[in-house]
Design a protein around this motif. Sequence first.
Motif, PDB file in Angstrom:
ATOM      1  N   THR A  65       0.832  -1.207   0.000  1.00 49.74           N
ATOM      2  CA  THR A  65       0.000   0.000   0.000  1.00 49.74           C
ATOM      3  C   THR A  65       0.866   1.257   0.000  1.00 49.74           C
ATOM      4  O   THR A  65       1.799   1.394   0.791  1.00 49.74           O
ATOM      5  N   GLU A  66       0.563   2.152  -0.875  1.00 51.16           N
ATOM      6  CA  GLU A  66       1.335   3.387  -1.007  1.00 51.16           C
ATOM      7  C   GLU A  66       1.250   4.197   0.283  1.00 51.16           C
ATOM      8  O   GLU A  66       0.174   4.328   0.886  1.00 51.16           O
ATOM      9  N   LYS A  89      -1.816   6.266   1.878  1.00 50.67           N
ATOM     10  CA  LYS A  89      -3.100   5.644   1.574  1.00 50.67           C
ATOM     11  C   LYS A  89      -3.398   4.581   2.631  1.00 50.67           C
ATOM     12  O   LYS A  89      -2.544   4.232   3.438  1.00 50.67           O
ATOM     13  N   THR A  90      -4.615   4.077   2.626  1.00 51.87           N
ATOM     14  CA  THR A  90      -5.020   3.096   3.625  1.00 51.87           C
ATOM     15  C   THR A  90      -5.339   1.758   2.967  1.00 51.87           C
ATOM     16  O   THR A  90      -5.571   1.673   1.756  1.00 51.87           O
ATOM     17  N   PHE A  91      -5.374   0.730   3.799  1.00 51.23           N
ATOM     18  CA  PHE A  91      -5.633  -0.638   3.344  1.00 51.23           C
ATOM     19  C   PHE A  91      -6.816  -1.195   4.126  1.00 51.23           C
ATOM     20  O   PHE A  91      -6.847  -1.117   5.354  1.00 51.23           O
ATOM     21  N   ALA A 115      -1.335   1.011   7.114  1.00 55.66           N
ATOM     22  CA  ALA A 115      -0.394   0.113   6.432  1.00 55.66           C
ATOM     23  C   ALA A 115       1.057   0.505   6.686  1.00 55.66           C
ATOM     24  O   ALA A 115       1.887   0.536   5.778  1.00 55.66           O
TER      25      ALA A 115
END
Length: 307
Positions: free
Chosen positions: A141-142, A145-147, A161
Amino acid sequence: MDLRIFTEPQQGASYDTLLTVAKATEDLGFDAFFRSDHYLHMGSVSGLPGPTDAWITLAGLARETKRIRLGTLMTAATFRLPGVLAIQVAQVDQMSGGRVELGLGAAWFEAEHTAYGIPFPKEKFGRLEEQLDIVTGLWATETGKTFSYDGKFYQLADSPALPKPAQRKVPVLIGGLGAKRTPRLAARYADEFNIPFASLADTQAQFGRVRAAAEEAGRSADDLAYSNALVVCVGKDDAEVARRAAAIGRDVDELKENGLAGSPAEVVDKIGRYAEAGSSRIYLQLLDLHDLDHLELISSQVQSQLS
């Protein structure tokens, strides 16, 4: 052919013993130090002084070594929640400067779960698959950003993440002799496929299944590394082989049949046959962790002939 040292600390080893072996592994030119992930001894040994935790051990070794790769054969998916495991492995990878590899398996030893109050679910393979999906997904995951994940066994919502491993991609090892689900899982997630304690014929057949599964999944079969784990018992002469076999409670003929045992020349020859079957890496299961002369012999008279 890479030679890696593989230890079974649940049979009886302190952290200090493991550190001594890991440093010898590095000093003698081996590629990596791996350990099992078990909390209960097997067989007739006492297991004293008691179990050590795989990832706590590797965290310590990450700070005490400089070159060797560090990893597990195999981390038990039942022992740790996938989000926690992703954090632990990423942190140890940072601590090592990017030298960690994650072997992850479904777990099989029910008695150790009972002994330490760890649930031992019936549907282990499905949990393993979700763990692989989550751990690799969190790492990929970048940042920023979220997972999220909504599985049958695990659910994650808006995870940051973090942290990220030092490596762009931590190598993932999957192994076993399952004929259908295991090759498909390896084709999807593995950077390396490992076969533990298998014959040459079984090795060749299982490597073939994994290679076919990789191609079917749209990967080149050569994207994966293929390896074996085999018990090792080498001696300069028959008497030394017999002494080392007795020290680990094994029979010489059985070790020659099922492992890498005998003179350096015999062991080099058998490793060559595993190479012909498709293996590029051997994990040498070292059962007597106090016999550092054994490691030196393997380094000077086996590894030197393979490099």
